[in-house]
Design an enzyme around this catalytic site. Sequence first.
Site: not given
Length: 240
Positions: A98, A204, A206
Amino acid sequence: MSRPPALVVAGPGTNRDRDLALALELAGAEPTIVLTSELADRPELLAQAALVGVAGGFSYGDALGAGRMMALDLTAGSALAEALTAFVASGKPMIGICNGFQVLTRTKLLPGALGHNAHGRFECRWVQIEPDTASNSIWTAGLTDAIHCPIAHGEGRYVHPDPAGLAADGQVALRYRSTNPNGSVADIAGVTNAAGNVLGLMPHPENHIVARQHPLGGADPANLGLQLFRNGVRAAAECS
């Protein structure tokens, strides 16, 4: 087997550094969060790391452009800029997510640029991204299933003058499969450098490293973002 040391680079306003650190830890690394100001004082930390991740969020509130100020932090001092270039040249894995992706394009470590979403609105939703099997990225090597993960950005529209050429060179790592949420050229969600060790992506992964994080619950393990980080950590261990 010892865990490869990983640096998670954070800056003023970034808010996904702990998420990224947890993803790398679950993937088998030993992460340490470091501020860009600390790296400026101790650029040798890069040489000591086996993997580097540039965290997402809103560095400097994105008030002065996507990732612009954090990119300047990483290139302002000659010693840090040289250490960053040396790290990438060594073949060790690096990932920017990002805002971190924006930073890597601003520092010219990745091709192309990120602009405002085509529809002019901030996007926050779940998407599916799939690996491009022709990519040379070590982060997506061997992956074929779509990765489900959230997005949260206002400047995520990837632009490049020659997306077909980029793909032919194996530098398109990930594409949006479910929907193109920002108008990125050729549905590109993530790209790699020519060597394949640096990856940048807007979504994202993660934030989908365990199944319970999925809004529908009980996601297929093959759709977890953790797969990307396992590849990165495996490559880091091989470089150590």
